[in-house]
Motif scaffolding. Structure first.
Motif, PDB file in Angstrom:
ATOM      1  N   PRO A 183      -9.254   0.064   8.312  1.00 15.55           N
ATOM      2  CA  PRO A 183     -10.117   1.097   8.712  1.00 15.55           C
ATOM      3  C   PRO A 183     -10.048   1.930   9.578  1.00 15.55           C
ATOM      4  CG  PRO A 183     -10.059  -1.356   9.370  1.00 15.55           C
ATOM      5  CD  PRO A 183      -8.413  -1.258   8.676  1.00 15.55           C
ATOM      6  N   PRO A 184     -10.321   2.772   9.736  1.00 19.78           N
ATOM      7  CA  PRO A 184     -10.218   3.802  10.250  1.00 19.78           C
ATOM      8  C   PRO A 184     -10.279   4.016  12.522  1.00 19.78           C
ATOM      9  CG  PRO A 184     -12.447   4.421   9.605  1.00 19.78           C
ATOM     10  CD  PRO A 184     -12.261   3.233   9.508  1.00 19.78           C
ATOM     11  N   ILE A 185     -11.042   2.822  12.294  1.00 18.11           N
ATOM     12  CA  ILE A 185     -11.184   2.578  14.261  1.00 18.11           C
ATOM     13  C   ILE A 185     -10.341   1.114  14.461  1.00 18.11           C
ATOM     14  CG2 ILE A 185     -13.031   4.481  14.321  1.00 18.11           C
ATOM     15  CD1 ILE A 185     -15.053   1.661  13.982  1.00 18.11           C
ATOM     16  N   PRO A 186     -10.556   0.998  15.460  1.00 22.46           N
ATOM     17  CA  PRO A 186     -10.173  -0.705  16.058  1.00 22.46           C
ATOM     18  C   PRO A 186     -11.256  -1.081  15.656  1.00 22.46           C
ATOM     19  CG  PRO A 186      -9.278   1.263  17.096  1.00 22.46           C
ATOM     20  CD  PRO A 186     -10.334   1.701  16.663  1.00 22.46           C
ATOM     21  N   ILE A 187     -10.403  -2.999  15.000  1.00 20.47           N
ATOM     22  CA  ILE A 187     -11.523  -3.531  15.026  1.00 20.47           C
ATOM     23  C   ILE A 187     -10.494  -4.983  15.317  1.00 20.47           C
ATOM     24  CG2 ILE A 187     -10.320  -3.455  12.428  1.00 20.47           C
ATOM     25  CD1 ILE A 187     -13.177  -5.508  11.816  1.00 20.47           C
ATOM     26  N   GLU A 240      -0.166   7.639   6.659  1.00 16.55           N
ATOM     27  CA  GLU A 240      -1.365   8.036   6.860  1.00 16.55           C
ATOM     28  C   GLU A 240      -1.999   8.920   5.690  1.00 16.55           C
ATOM     29  OE1 GLU A 240       1.145   9.583   7.558  1.00 16.55           O
ATOM     30  OE2 GLU A 240       1.910  11.607   7.173  1.00 16.55           O
ATOM     31  N   ASN A 241      -1.720   9.045   4.321  1.00 13.99           N
ATOM     32  CA  ASN A 241      -2.014   8.452   2.833  1.00 13.99           C
ATOM     33  C   ASN A 241      -2.966   7.404   2.089  1.00 13.99           C
ATOM     34  OD1 ASN A 241      -1.605  11.335   3.053  1.00 13.99           O
ATOM     35  ND2 ASN A 241      -0.518  11.344   1.244  1.00 13.99           N
ATOM     36  N   ILE A 249      -6.132  -2.450  21.649  1.00 14.75           N
ATOM     37  CA  ILE A 249      -5.628  -3.003  20.090  1.00 14.75           C
ATOM     38  C   ILE A 249      -3.639  -2.612  20.115  1.00 14.75           C
ATOM     39  CG2 ILE A 249      -5.119  -3.327  17.626  1.00 14.75           C
ATOM     40  CD1 ILE A 249      -7.632  -4.763  19.725  1.00 14.75           C
ATOM     41  N   PHE A 250      -2.661  -3.464  19.630  1.00 12.03           N
ATOM     42  CA  PHE A 250      -1.844  -2.803  19.717  1.00 12.03           C
ATOM     43  C   PHE A 250      -1.175  -3.538  19.460  1.00 12.03           C
ATOM     44  CE2 PHE A 250      -2.741  -4.188  24.242  1.00 12.03           C
ATOM     45  CZ  PHE A 250      -1.931  -2.715  25.167  1.00 12.03           C
ATOM     46  N   ASN A 251      -1.772  -3.202  17.579  1.00 10.29           N
ATOM     47  CA  ASN A 251      -1.215  -3.776  16.158  1.00 10.29           C
ATOM     48  C   ASN A 251      -0.469  -2.080  15.858  1.00 10.29           C
ATOM     49  OD1 ASN A 251      -2.844  -5.802  16.495  1.00 10.29           O
ATOM     50  ND2 ASN A 251      -4.670  -4.657  14.944  1.00 10.29           N
ATOM     51  N   SER A 252       0.707  -2.828  14.835  1.00 11.58           N
ATOM     52  CA  SER A 252       1.620  -1.320  14.726  1.00 11.58           C
ATOM     53  C   SER A 252       2.140  -1.385  13.577  1.00 11.58           C
ATOM     54  CB  SER A 252       2.562  -1.242  15.048  1.00 11.58           C
ATOM     55  OG  SER A 252       3.962  -1.842  15.441  1.00 11.58           O
ATOM     56  N   GLY A 253       1.982  -0.928  12.127  1.00  9.82           N
ATOM     57  CA  GLY A 253       3.177  -1.235  10.473  1.00  9.82           C
ATOM     58  C   GLY A 253       3.838  -1.701  11.247  1.00  9.82           C
ATOM     59  N   SER A 254       4.834  -1.945   9.990  1.00  7.92           N
ATOM     60  CA  SER A 254       5.706  -2.127  10.253  1.00  7.92           C
ATOM     61  C   SER A 254       6.715  -2.251   8.699  1.00  7.92           C
ATOM     62  CB  SER A 254       6.724  -2.856  10.902  1.00  7.92           C
ATOM     63  OG  SER A 254       6.637  -3.933  11.283  1.00  7.92           O
ATOM     64  N   MET A 298       0.828  -1.020   0.063  1.00 10.30           N
ATOM     65  CA  MET A 298       0.146  -0.106  -0.138  1.00 10.30           C
ATOM     66  C   MET A 298       0.829   0.928  -0.024  1.00 10.30           C
ATOM     67  SD  MET A 298      -3.585  -0.889   2.466  1.00 10.30           S
ATOM     68  CE  MET A 298      -2.595  -1.859   3.657  1.00 10.30           C
ATOM     69  N   LEU A 299       2.029   1.280   0.227  1.00 11.88           N
ATOM     70  CA  LEU A 299       3.068   2.170   0.510  1.00 11.88           C
ATOM     71  C   LEU A 299       3.718   2.595  -0.806  1.00 11.88           C
ATOM     72  CD1 LEU A 299       4.935   2.004   3.431  1.00 11.88           C
ATOM     73  CD2 LEU A 299       2.411   3.585   3.529  1.00 11.88           C
ATOM     74  N   THR A 300       3.493   1.575  -1.862  1.00  9.34           N
ATOM     75  CA  THR A 300       4.435   1.656  -3.454  1.00  9.34           C
ATOM     76  C   THR A 300       3.588   1.483  -4.450  1.00  9.34           C
ATOM     77  OG1 THR A 300       4.633  -0.167  -2.941  1.00  9.34           O
ATOM     78  CG2 THR A 300       6.416   1.099  -2.374  1.00  9.34           C
TER      79      THR A 300
END
Lengths: 720, 720
Positions: free
Chosen positions: B261-265, B255-256, B319-324, B238-240
């Motif tokens: 999801p805009p809210i935690p799920i 952020e673009n 929810i503790f998910n994070s992107g990397s 999604m970033l490229t």
């Protein structure tokens, strides 16, 4: 008895030998002998055929073609245009010298015309014929006159510091900015109408007297000559972007067209401009704004000097142009290929003119008709059939924005993309009779050189077109030493645009042109005026039509080589050389500042290096392989790599703001740097704004560019 | 004497004859004999080789592959994933049974993970393992619980009429809407968090007791099973967008990213959902919202019944998910083609799973490894080399959004577009062991049928896969009578997406699947849960691995035919049949109302008719020509027409709102009509808004569609 036996054995041996010989040589093998097509598929270009072609191209035929084509004005979709359609069809369907097949294809396109019942007027001055600016809106603006030089953004900016431009009419000279831009740039300042004329400085080397200096005394434009043109901003039919303009095709509303003048604009001759400009009041314009008139070019008061005959008169434009949907025709003709009918070499030129259009475009059409006559006869006589198919296109409505060729590429997008080896454009065949000029993708350089070396320069029997060319324009190539300078096709100046920018087809544009030591004319002086006639062309552009002949021979030679060569004569290492130069320029211009912003140019360097090495490798394979004895699929594989190379540079998302520009190497650019256009423009933009989002766009375009070049390199590498 | 002479003549004649025979048959001609490549280039598929292939595909090998692949969980970019990379490389580089070449290609892609140190929590209930919704934002929303059925727009609309949704947590069940959509649809109503679970009604045919009903007693999902998934909205990194995710590639700001999801799920098992839902207060939800729990599903008060154990508790998500950014690998392997190495047949499947992923995707990977073992051995032994090149792809990070395959197509766009004959996808090889299921472009129908007829149905020795298939799913084809029903690839359900929608490569997806008379399960119950293990697969999905074997045989047969057939086994008249059906549906649904708005469907009808007749003509040429005795370039010409057919349907501007969807026939559609997707969606939209601009978009898309189909028809017609 022994003797008899011996004789018997000897006779038997002799008979057996005879039998063996008969059996081996006298009877064709059915199972393991070569199929008849083996010879055909491995055949290369026939040099004796090229000799024959060159000897048959006739200058007098070209002259007579031109005479016929220019009998009447043939502006797009007029009666005169239809006459040329009929002429093309008649020639291409001729049973002795025609092509395999010829037909017309119609598009319903949006054009712009003046109103014959209400000629456009510029009051204060009056005009006799009806020139106009195609796609200028109608309107009747009236206001004080000002002089805005070439109508560039910087011109209006400066002028606006001197004069309140609101409600004024601006007079501008051709050059420096696009036609429509002169009005588009004006409108934000409140200018309500624009005039445009050709200054004798720019077109006549300063000369302007019609009693002894201009046509019919020379090739220079007489004072009454008015340069017409299309004042639009994109190519192809503007109501049907990316769609062929067929009857039921969706059309955008006319009011949604962008890039055309928002205010009326009208071209006038310099006899009228002279009266207006020399009467202007106000401060003197800067030196760089001055033209060839024997007066000082002032900004305008706004308006005229109180002492002038016009005193405080306004200038009024009465413009009655209107847009309308018209059927415009392309005339198409083909010679079917024998071995690879599904490979196309396309040769084209537009047919429509602004008035008689002897040079633009009929010089090119005359050449094309001579080519098809010579090639057509060889085909009809059964003496030749090209390996690949040849398609000839006589495009309609080019003058309104390359419409016929663009619609054609939209309609046949998939087929043309998949199968076209190259496009050859010969529009104005002869601007002047001094030297060859050729532009194209770098990969066509070699075949143009080969052809130009085989053609005698006009009027110089012992000098080739190539040897003459290198004297006028040359450069030092790392790969090839001192060679003539090939131009690039970075804009949309003629019908190659859709082929280059939209389809990514390897293209070239060929003509004869000026001795720049003898003239600084922006272009040949009768360009787009009513003076561009057969008489003008035959007397002042190419007496004897020998330059036309040289173009027919050179372009025809290129055409035959592209159509007949076993291996396509497209040299990818020459492409690599240009990418290298572009890269070096980009690195020296941008790398330091990009590093500061943590944008790396390494991926671009890597991509160009990949391309360079892949191209060198493929060139080596071609040079060192015995391809005539290879499977025809091995040759086809290489030819597909060469044919499709430019397609790999396309990215439909690379230039979101440029209509139908997809080729990341050749797109038009406003930055004016000899490097990758999208990178140069994005960088210039970021440098100006210093906005971080604009710097991100530089990074984005670097990635787009690197990926395209790496992708192109991949297509040249060993296929798996 | 006469006798002697006669004997002499007779002997002489005999000797001469012997000599002729020796000369003709005994000595190889050198000059006019066939070059050695003539036999190679005209060779067709070898049926005995296919027989050999079929006999060598071994179910036990597949079973052992699966055991090996599923030893550890192998979620994308984890240690387990790297183990599978090593396994693939080892197999494909094996000197006895490997491919010509195998290597890894890495991309730096944006993934989403839970935090091992802070497991996601849903308070009120607790969870033991760490399931999560990939790309759900982190957050700690706390609010009253409501039940929102499947989280469709209409569900939230209805719920919002009953309950003030601001500040609530919505619990939803899987199905009906995309995963991410359940949160995206919720946010506008003020919902602050979403739970999603698998209702036993949808997955377990209503069963839910783990003491005797669910796994390990059957294939049904136990109460603790949690379905994971990617909650994103487009495929590829999604970033490229449109760029291969290399280290220095430009990346959009996180952020673009749109469509996540805009809210935690958070996903939960139905044991937890049961407790929550059955405690909910408020009005009873409608019948269609009810699931399999033995209670009434209420909307929520919001919140719980005052009488329930939770009374007026809130539900809290932690929810503790994070992107990397992670390095994800594709493993690639090739077998070089002998005659047309520049033609590729690609066969692929992803390698990454959510947990052990025995069925998804390791069933497909086990099949792929068995294919490459059998084919690789034939190649290594010198017994076979395909006419065309075969590329195997073991894609990474599919579960996060088809990332590996999408990046691959972005990186090699030009090369793959120009040369790929077809893409075969076998992801989940065996959903269940009842019948074949195949989807693809209609042109692949014929070769799948041919292959399926040659393979025995698992467990039914005298019935072919084809004969078994036709019993489960069939239709009446105007061209072919009653035949099995081929599905279409209209969405982005697996790695075929980029090949179909972005590159326009003829593709297919093949698997074994359910007896729908025996289950209504949305998908096999252990899908995307920790229960998808070797034990589950070998005990309940395909005991004995005979369905796996049937898929390996069928898909492998298709692969060999695509790689070896002289003329590509792609039937364009079957494509025409589908376009005809699409047209008929479109005309009956839309024509009257479009006529009222003066939008003509004639261009579309004309286009489909052109396609139909061009396809019939090409089919006829193929059927009636003696192509083995034609020039190989004639065969290549036809093969290019077949190979490139789907490319002609691409229009990068047709779907401005759909990322990387360019194929005008197969793009995803929300209108739910069995017709051209863009037309159906534009029409539905216009009908809803009745805005004239929306009706113009219908007209626009009709033109886009007609032009693409006419363009495709052009590519099938005689080439010049």
């Amino acid at each position: 008895m022994i003797k008899q036996v011996l004789i018997g054995i000897i006779c038997g041996a002799a008979v057996l030998t005879a039998g063996i010989l008969i059996g081996h040589f006298g009877i064709t093998k059915s199972s393991s002998s070569a199929p008849s097509w083996v010879t055909d598929v491995t055949k290369d270009v026939d040099e004796s055929l090229i000799e024959k072609f060159l000897s048959e191209v006739d200058n007098i035929q070209i002259q007579e073609n031109l005479r016929e084509l220019t009998k009447v004005p043939h502006m797009a979709t007029t009666k005169g245009d239809e006459q040329t359609v009929q002429l093309m069809l008649k020639r291409w369907q001729d049973p002795e010298t025609g092509l395999d097949k010829a037909w017309r294809e119609e598009y319903l396109v949006y054009l712009s015309f003046p109103d014959p019942k209400n000629p456009n007027k510029v009051t204060v001055v009056n005009q006799s014929d009806i020139p106009y600016a195609a796609y200028s809106p109608a309107g009747h603006p009236k206001g004080k006159l000002v002089y805005a030089n070439q109508g560039k953004p910087s011109d209006y900016q400066l002028l606006n510091q001197k004069v309140d431009l609101r409600g004024t009419i601006a007079i501008t000279r051709y050059g420096g900015a696009g036609r429509g831009a002169k009005a588009i740039n004006a409108a934000p300042y409140g200018v309500i109408g624009v005039l445009v004329y050709t200054d004798p400085l720019d077109i006549n080397d300063g000369l302007m007297s019609d009693t002894n200096e201009t046509y019919p005394h020379s090739w220079y434009l007489p004072p009454s000559g008015v340069e017409r043109g299309s004042f639009n901003g994109q190519y192809g039919d503007m109501l049907t972007p990316y769609l062929a303009a067929k009857d039921d095709t969706y059309r955008i509303p006319v009011e949604n067209i962008t890039g055309i003048p928002p205010i009326p604009i009208q071209p006038i001759g310099y006899e009228d401009a002279y009266i207006l400009i020399c009467a202007l009041g106000g401060e003197a314009a800067p030196e760089s704004w001055q033209g060839a008139f024997n007066c000082t070019y002032n900004f305008g008061g706004p308006g005229f000097k109180p002492t002038s005959a016009f005193a405080d008169s306004d200038v009024k434009l009465d413009i009655f142009n209107s847009g309308s949907l018209k059927n415009s025709s392309n005339v198409m003709g083909v010679i079917r290929g024998s071995v690879e009918p599904d490979r196309y070499v396309i040769y084209g030129n537009h047919r429509d003119s602004w008035v008689h259009g002897a040079i633009d475009p009929s010089s090119g059409t005359s050449v094309m008709l001579e080519l098809t006559r010579v090639l057509g006869r060889m085909v009809k006589q059964g003496k030749w059939r090209p390996r690949r198919s040849i398609i000839f296109g006589s495009w309609g409505a080019e003058e309104f924005g390359l419409i016929g060729s663009a619609e054609y590429t939209e309609q046949y997008f998939a087929k043309l993309s998949e199968r076209t080896v190259a496009y050859i454009n010969v529009d104005i065949a002869v601007f002047a009779n001094a030297t060859l000029r050729a532009s194209g993708m770098p990969s066509v350089q070699d075949v143009i050189f080969t052809a130009a070396k085989q053609v005698a320069a006009p009027g110089l029997d012992s000098t080739s077109v190539y040897d003459n060319w290198i004297r006028y324009s040359n450069r030092t190539s790392p790969n090839n030493g001192i060679i003539p300078k090939l131009g690039f096709l970075t804009g949309a100046g003629s019908d190659y645009a859709a082929f280059v920018h939209y389809l990514g087809i390897t293209s070239m544009d060929i003509s004869y042109t000026y001795d720049r030591s003898k003239t600084n004319a922006r272009i040949y002086p009768a360009y787009h005026t009513a003076y561009d006639t057969f008489e003008y062309a035959s007397k002042f552009i190419d007496p004897g039509f020998l330059s036309h002949q040289a173009i027919a021979r050179t372009a025809g030679n290129v055409l035959i080589r592209l159509a007949d060569s076993l291996v396509l004569p497209l040299k990818c290492s020459d492409y690599a050389e240009t990418l290298d130069e572009y890269l070096n320029t980009a690195v020296s211009l941008y790398e330091n500042q990009l590093k500061d912003r943590e944008i790396s140019m390494e991926p671009l360097k890597h991509a160009v290096a990949s391309f360079r090495s892949a191209a060198a490798h493929l060139d080596h394979v071609i040079r060192t392989s015995d391809l005539r004895n290879e499977t025809p699929l091995q040759v086809r594989k290489i030819n597909d790599q060469l044919m499709l190379l430019d397609r790999a540079f396309l990215d439909p998302l690379a230039f979101p703001d440029k209509y139908a520009y997809r080729h990341v190497i050749w797109a038009s650019s406003s930055a004016g740097k000899a490097t990758f256009p999208g990178l140069a423009d994005a960088y210039a933009n970021a440098e100006l704004s210093n906005d971080s989002q604009d710097w991100e766009k530089v990074h984005y375009h670097l990635s787009v560019l690197s990926q395209a070049i790496e992708g192109a390199a991949q297509t040249l590498q060993d296929v798996i």
